[in-house]
Write a protein that holds these residues in place. Structure first.
Motif, short mmCIF file in Angstrom:
data_model
loop_
_atom_site.label_atom_id
_atom_site.label_comp_id
_atom_site.label_asym_id
_atom_site.label_seq_id
_atom_site.Cartn_x
_atom_site.Cartn_y
_atom_site.Cartn_z
N ARG A 151 0.70 -1.09 -0.31
CA ARG A 151 -0.19 0.19 0.30
C ARG A 151 1.16 1.62 0.09
O ARG A 151 0.51 2.02 -0.91
N LEU A 152 2.27 1.56 0.52
CA LEU A 152 2.45 2.37 1.10
C LEU A 152 3.54 2.42 -0.11
O LEU A 152 3.61 3.96 -1.17
N ALA A 153 3.74 2.05 -1.26
CA ALA A 153 4.39 1.60 -3.05
C ALA A 153 3.41 2.33 -3.40
O ALA A 153 4.05 2.93 -4.74
N GLU A 154 2.42 1.70 -3.41
CA GLU A 154 1.18 2.78 -4.65
C GLU A 154 0.71 3.70 -3.85
O GLU A 154 0.89 5.35 -4.93
N ILE A 155 1.04 4.06 -3.09
CA ILE A 155 1.03 5.91 -2.52
C ILE A 155 2.24 6.41 -3.04
O ILE A 155 1.93 7.88 -3.31
N ARG A 156 3.22 5.46 -2.92
CA ARG A 156 4.55 6.70 -3.10
C ARG A 156 4.64 6.53 -4.92
O ARG A 156 4.63 7.76 -5.32
N THR A 157 4.23 5.59 -5.01
CA THR A 157 4.41 5.99 -6.86
C THR A 157 3.20 6.39 -7.64
O THR A 157 3.50 7.22 -8.30
N GLU A 158 2.13 6.57 -6.61
CA GLU A 158 0.68 7.84 -7.21
C GLU A 158 1.47 9.25 -7.20
O GLU A 158 1.28 9.89 -7.71
N ALA A 159 2.55 9.37 -5.92
CA ALA A 159 2.86 10.64 -5.75
C ALA A 159 4.05 10.74 -6.80
O ALA A 159 3.98 12.27 -7.17
N LEU A 160 4.29 9.58 -6.99
CA LEU A 160 5.68 10.51 -8.22
C LEU A 160 5.62 10.52 -9.29
O LEU A 160 5.80 11.62 -9.78
N LEU A 161 3.80 10.27 -9.27
CA LEU A 161 3.44 9.94 -11.18
C LEU A 161 2.97 11.57 -10.67
O LEU A 161 2.82 11.89 -12.12
N SER A 162 2.68 12.03 -9.85
CA SER A 162 1.89 13.54 -10.73
C SER A 162 3.22 14.42 -10.16
O SER A 162 2.57 15.34 -10.99
N ASP A 163 4.03 13.63 -9.92
CA ASP A 163 5.36 15.46 -10.88
C ASP A 163 5.93 14.43 -11.72
O ASP A 163 7.15 14.80 -12.08
#
Length: 569
Positions: free
Chosen positions: A447-459
């Protein structure tokens, strides 16, 4: 010889193993004159098969290197292969010197024999230095013993005797008397066993009135027994009549371990087969170490069977008989001898009940019951075709049991199990708890990886023909690889460049989608370029790569460089 045969088989075009089949024919034609070929038939074929398989595994790479060395030597106009190259082939690939010589001569070259011999001598000297001076008596010192008679050994039947001091040595010098420090004492008679045949030397005391020397160890050379002593008080001189008394308790423990070695060999031959022969041994008051010829690791069942046979022989409480006879009579008695060992006109046969008959010069129990109990501690490999068993007897078994019981109680304490008998159940319960916690942790990490991925892809941003996402992450490299793969899967024209910092370890993880690769992005080249800025190196495939760095302070600069590289494509 076997390796040369393997090589010539290859020259004849034989690509498969063939020596076993050939050996069967040789045995069938020669077993009349050499019956031992039939007696050891299975073992001989196993050894040959194993050696051929081992050499086949290395010969191709070794021959490739040798061919390269020959070509280089010819190109440089050299007439010989260097000793260093020849030694490397021997040491690394098991190429005997005559095999290398033979192949080199076929190519019109010789080898630097002197340099090879010098390197071999260096290796032997290093090995000797590692082993130490086993005899405890240097070659230069042995000249001091030339005029001394052989020592009369009375230790087979007695624990103490009187003897006359013939010589005293301090270091490499002969002395008339000694009153302090360490010294070596030679007497005309002794009960102290001198180290030999795998059995350690005896310890004890030499006394004369109030004078006392502690005997730390006993060596033997050319029939002369050397008592290595520490002067405790008083003084002794050459010619004194002294009393020599061994440490009887230690000797009894050594006897038990030595006799168990004989019983062990008999048990091994019963369980594993008659191919088992002694390849070395060591016996002291604490343990027995026995090396024997056998090709495969022993199974748990085989170890248990051997241990049971030895203990059965012990519990029979059979007598141990010693017979001094000639080698031929000993052979007729069925006495086992060490292969390659030289025996004199008289030999000592040790017959332990109905179980074992061997040639041996060591000390043994009078009755197998005195051994008490035998326990195998370990079974391992020491060389190709040679296994090693370590065991203990008598009080050594009790010490071993006490040690293991202590370990069980310590484990129970750490596992918080009040009853040591329940540690297996407690360990199983903890394993279940750990498994459940790991499942929960993996779920949380996902779940943490998913959150990190979403945050990274937003940039994510567009750089030339590509969509780039880059960042410095305080995560393990294996976790970051998953993020990079996600970018690659979601965006065909996407490129991910991540710097991972885990403690003081710096890595770069780079990925490129299929369209990005077609457009010219190369993950391996980018990984190498950014790592170089941080003092490292690395690379990989066009779509996925990893590299390492050293200077964490330059990570931001490295990530900007990755963006610059993409903008220039």
């Amino acid at each position: 010889i076997l390796r040369r045969a393997c090589r010539h088989g290859k020259l004849l075009g034989i690509s498969h193993t063939f020596l076993v089949g050939l050996s069967k024919i040789v045995i069938s034609q020669n077993e009349g004159a050499y019956p031992e070929l039939r007696e050891k038939y299975d073992y001989i074929l196993k050894v040959i098969a194993l050696e051929e398989e081992r050499f086949n595994a290395t010969i191709d790479s070794g021959l490739g290197i040798l061919s390269g060395l020959i070509e280089s030597a010819k190109a440089e106009g050299k007439a010989a292969l260097s000793g260093a190259d020849t030694f490397k082939l021997y040491d690394t690939f098991g190429f005997p010197i005559d095999l290398t010589r033979e192949i080199a001569e076929e190519a019109g070259l010789s080898i630097d024999e002197d340099a090879f011999k010098a390197l071999m001598d260096e290796q032997k000297q290093r090995a000797r230095a590692a082993r130490g001076n086993i005899s405890g008596w240097s070659d230069s010192s042995k000249s001091l013993l030339e005029n001394l008679p052989e020592t009369e050994f009375l230790g087979y039947t007695s624990d103490a005797c009187n003897g006359k001091i013939l010589s005293i040595f301090v270091g490499d010098e002969s002395c008339e008397s000694v009153s302090e420090g360490e010294c070596t004492v030679v007497t005309d008679k002794t009960v102290f066993y001198g180290e030999g045949g795998g059995q350690v030397g005896d310890s004890g005391v030499i006394t004369l009135g109030e004078t006392k020397l502690t005997v730390l160890d006993t060596k033997k050379t050319n029939g002369i027994y050397l008592h290595e002593c520490q002067v405790e008080n008083g003084s002794l001189k050459v010619g004194d009549e002294v009393e020599l008394c061994i440490d009887a308790g230690r000797r009894a423990a050594i006897r038990g371990n030595h006799s168990s070695a004989h019983l062990l060999q008999a048990a091994l031959r019963t369980v594993l087969g008659n191919h088992v022969e002694q390849a070395g041994s060591y016996v002291d008051e604490n343990r027995v170490r026995f090396d024997f010829s056998h090709l495969a690791p022993m199974t748990k069942e085989e170890i248990e069977a051997v241990e049971m046979l030895v203990n059965t022989a012990i519990l029979k409480a059979e007598g141990c008989e010693t017979i001094v006879t000639d080698p031929e009579s000993a052979k007729k008695m069925g006495a086992m001898a060490l292969f390659g060992e030289k025996y004199g006109k008289e030999v000592r046969v040790v017959k332990i009940g109905s179980t074992s008959t061997e040639l041996c010069g060591g000390t043994h129990v009078a009755n197998t019951g005195a051994i008490g109990l035998f326990k195998i501690i370990s079974e391992s490999s020491v060389a190709a075709g040679v296994r090693r068993i370590e065991g203990t007897t008598g009080l050594g078994v009790l010490n071993l049991l006490a040690e293991r019981e202590g370990l069980i109680h310590e484990a129970a304490k750490e596992l918080k199990s009040p009853n040591p008998n329940n540690i297996a159940k407690r360990a199983a319960a903890l394993q279940g708890e750990i498994k459940e916690m790991k499942r929960e942790l993996d779920s949380a990490n996902s779940r943490l990886a998913e959150i990190r991925t979403e945050a990274l892809l937003s940039d994510i941003k567009t750089v030339g023909k590509f969509r780039l996402v880059s960042a410095k992450l305080e995560m393990r490299a294996d976790q970051v690889r998953g993020l990079a793969d996600t970018v690659k899967a979601k965006y065909e024209d996407g490129v991910a460049v991540f710097a991972t910092v885990d403690g003081d370890k710096l890595n770069f993880v780079v990925s490129a989608g299929p369209s990005a690769v077609k457009a010219g992005a190369h993950a391996g080249k980018i990984a190498g370029a950014v790592a170089e800025i941080c003092g490292g190196k690395g690379g990989g495939r066009p779509d996925s790569a990893m590299s390492g760095g050293k200077d964490v302070s330059r990570v931001a600069e490295a990530l900007l460089h990755a963006e610059k590289l993409l903008s220039e494509i």
